[in-house]
Every structure is written in C-alpha cells, then in structure tokens.
Enzyme design. Structure first.
Site, short mmCIF file in Angstrom:
data_model
loop_
_atom_site.label_atom_id
_atom_site.label_comp_id
_atom_site.label_asym_id
_atom_site.label_seq_id
_atom_site.Cartn_x
_atom_site.Cartn_y
_atom_site.Cartn_z
N SER A 13 0.83 -1.21 0.00
CA SER A 13 0.00 0.00 0.00
C SER A 13 0.86 1.25 0.00
CB SER A 13 -0.93 -0.01 1.21
OG SER A 13 -1.81 -1.11 1.16
N TYR B 253 -13.28 -2.48 -3.07
CA TYR B 253 -14.46 -1.71 -3.48
C TYR B 253 -15.73 -2.34 -2.93
CZ TYR B 253 -17.91 1.02 -6.04
OH TYR B 253 -18.96 1.83 -6.35
N TYR C 27 -2.68 -10.74 2.44
CA TYR C 27 -2.62 -9.37 2.96
C TYR C 27 -4.03 -8.95 3.36
CZ TYR C 27 -1.51 -4.29 2.79
OH TYR C 27 -1.34 -2.95 3.06
N LYS D 54 0.02 -10.80 6.28
CA LYS D 54 0.19 -9.47 6.86
C LYS D 54 -1.17 -8.98 7.33
CE LYS D 54 1.46 -4.67 6.03
NZ LYS D 54 1.75 -3.60 5.05
#
Length: 298
Positions: free
Chosen positions: A45, A108, A134, A163
């Site tokens: 990110s 989304y 993730y 993560k």
C-alpha cells in the site's frame, strides 16, 4: 521464540511526470539495506501499487530484483482487481526472482467469506511460488478471517504467511493461535509499527511497518533487541516508535508525508506521488519536522 523480522513496505519514487525514477528508487533500497531491515516489500500500500500501470509494475520488479541481488529478501505486492491479472503479475515476479508475493483481495465491494476463499483458491492454484495473504479491512471493506485463512492454508502449501493490517491486536492474536497450532511455521506479521513487540509476544514473526522507510536502523536495532531479549532496549525504542506514529495522521494519505520526511533526513529522492496524492504542504512539513526533532532524527 522464533526469530523476529522487520520488513519495510517501500515507498515508490516517481518523477514529476509520473514515471518511475529508477535512481531515486535505488537510493531508497540502498538506504534500507544499509539500515539493516530484514526485507523489502515492493508495491504494498505504501508503494502506491493501486495507481501504477502494469508496465510500471514490471519495470519496478525487474529493477529491484537486479539491484538488491539477494542481499535481503524481496517480496512483491502483486494485487490487481482481476484475478487473472493478479496471477499473471505474481508469476512474473516469481520468475524474475522474488522471494514471495503478497496479495490483497479485490477492493471496493465487501465480499462474503465464500467469495474471499474462492478468490485466494484461484490465486494459490496458479501462482508458482510462495504467497503472503494481505488483510487490510479498512481498504478492502471486508476481513480475511482466521477461519478462512486456516481453510486456505490447509489446501495450499504455497500460502506461507499473512500481513494483518489492523489496529486491534486481538484479531492478530486469534489469527496466530488459530493457524500456528496446526502450522507452526506459518508467518504472521503485523501492519502497524507500534504492534511489533506485541506481535512477537503473541507468537507472531514481526512487522511490515512504513516508518522503517525513514529510519531503518532504528527498526533493525529494535529487532535485534527483541531477538536478544533485551527488555530495556525494547522499551526504549518502543517509546520512540510511539512518538514517530504521530507522523501517520499528519496527512491523508500518509505516503507524501513519509517521502517528505525521508527528504528532510537527507535521502536523495523527490516527493512526487501518483495522482491524486498531493505533496506535503508547508504546514504539514512543519509538523513533520516537529516529530522528527522530538526523537532526534533532525
């Protein structure tokens, strides 16, 4: 206690036209490697993967694999909105020499557990290398639960880690206890710097934290202290990190703030970001300096 690790979700450096600045990126990678972090996570990110073209992603993958040359671990974020694109980019990264890929689910729409599991089943079936899942519910709109994760790990030997970017350590603790009871080598990493020690104490393996872009040597010292059981040093650095966490809320998103802080520290980069992220303002820069001065980074 298993060895603790601290990895950096690396910022991506661009020029004023939005192209990759390869020299600037190399300056960051060298800064991090010399700083002593355990590995680089490219295009997480913090690396602005969501607004990069496929061509840029492949260019960056090739550049980092060649430059790092096995000096530290290199994990590549390969998340795309389409499962076919995620698989294709993941295999590109693995074939280029990445140690693993890190994949977040489509974002989304909120997804059901059945949809989430099906997505990662498809990815794991086709990707020819190790995968870190993730989880970032604030960005995807849904949680990758410990129960779904256990189902996936039971089916796919190439899903080797996770993560967990959540502030609630109870979630990460449940994930660790749920998975490692059956798969003791499974790697669970926290996504917020301040949770590093808590993660280790719960049986996890460390952190992928953005602040290490700025001062990798501090996080390398912290990791060493944890692995040596040096409680006095662990506490000293925890207090510094707690103060550095004040950098995160200075700007939304955090990425331009980190790039400006790195420039203030003397790293030879520009602070351009992908649209619509704006460079830090004078007011924000003043706040960045105040935090850095407080902990002796300026």
């Amino acid at each position: 206690m298993k060895k603790a690790n601290f990895l950096t979700p690396v910022v991506t450096i661009f020029d004023e036209k939005g192209n990759l600045d390869i020299k600037g990126n190399q300056n960051v990678w060298e800064h991090l490697i010399k700083g002593g972090v355990d590995g680089l996570v490219i295009m997480g990110s913090t690396g602005e993967f969501f607004s990069m073209t496929t061509e840029q992603k492949k260019e960056l993958i090739n550049a980092v694999i060649e430059y790092v040359n096995k000096r530290v671990k290199v994990y590549i974020g390969t998340s795309c909105m389409r499962v076919e694109d995620t698989i294709e980019l993941s295999n590109f990264a693995i074939e280029a020499g990445a140690d693993a890929v890190m994949v977040i689910g489509p974002y989304y729409f909120a997804l059901s557990n059945e949809s989430i599991e099906d997505y990662f089943d498809r990815v794991a079936n086709e990707v020819k290398g190790d995968i870190y899942l993730y989880n970032f519910p604030d960005r995807t709109g849904y949680d990758l639960s410990p129960e779904v994760t256990l189902n996936l790990v039971r089916k796919h030997k190439n899903i080797v880690g996770f993560k967990d970017t959540v502030t609630e350590m109870g979630h990460t603790r449940k994930l660790i206890t749920t998975i490692t009871k059956e798969f003791p080598e499974f790697v669970v990493l926290s996504g917020f710097d301040e949770n590093f020690v808590h993660n280790i104490m719960c049986g996890g393996r460390g952190c992928i934290g953005g602040l290490s872009n700025l001062c990798p040597e501090l996080f390398a010292e912290w990791t060493k202290a944890v692995n040596e059981g040096n409680l006095e040093e662990i506490e000293r650095i925890q207090k510094i990190v707690d103060q550095l966490m004040d950098l995160y809320p200075i700007g939304t998103p955090f990425i331009p703030i980190m790039k400006k802080a790195m420039i203030l520290r003397g790293i030879d980069i520009k602070d351009y970001c992908t649209i619509p992220f704006l460079q830090a303002t004078e007011e924000q820069t003043t706040k960045i300096k105040e935090v850095m001065e407080k902990v002796g980074l300026l």
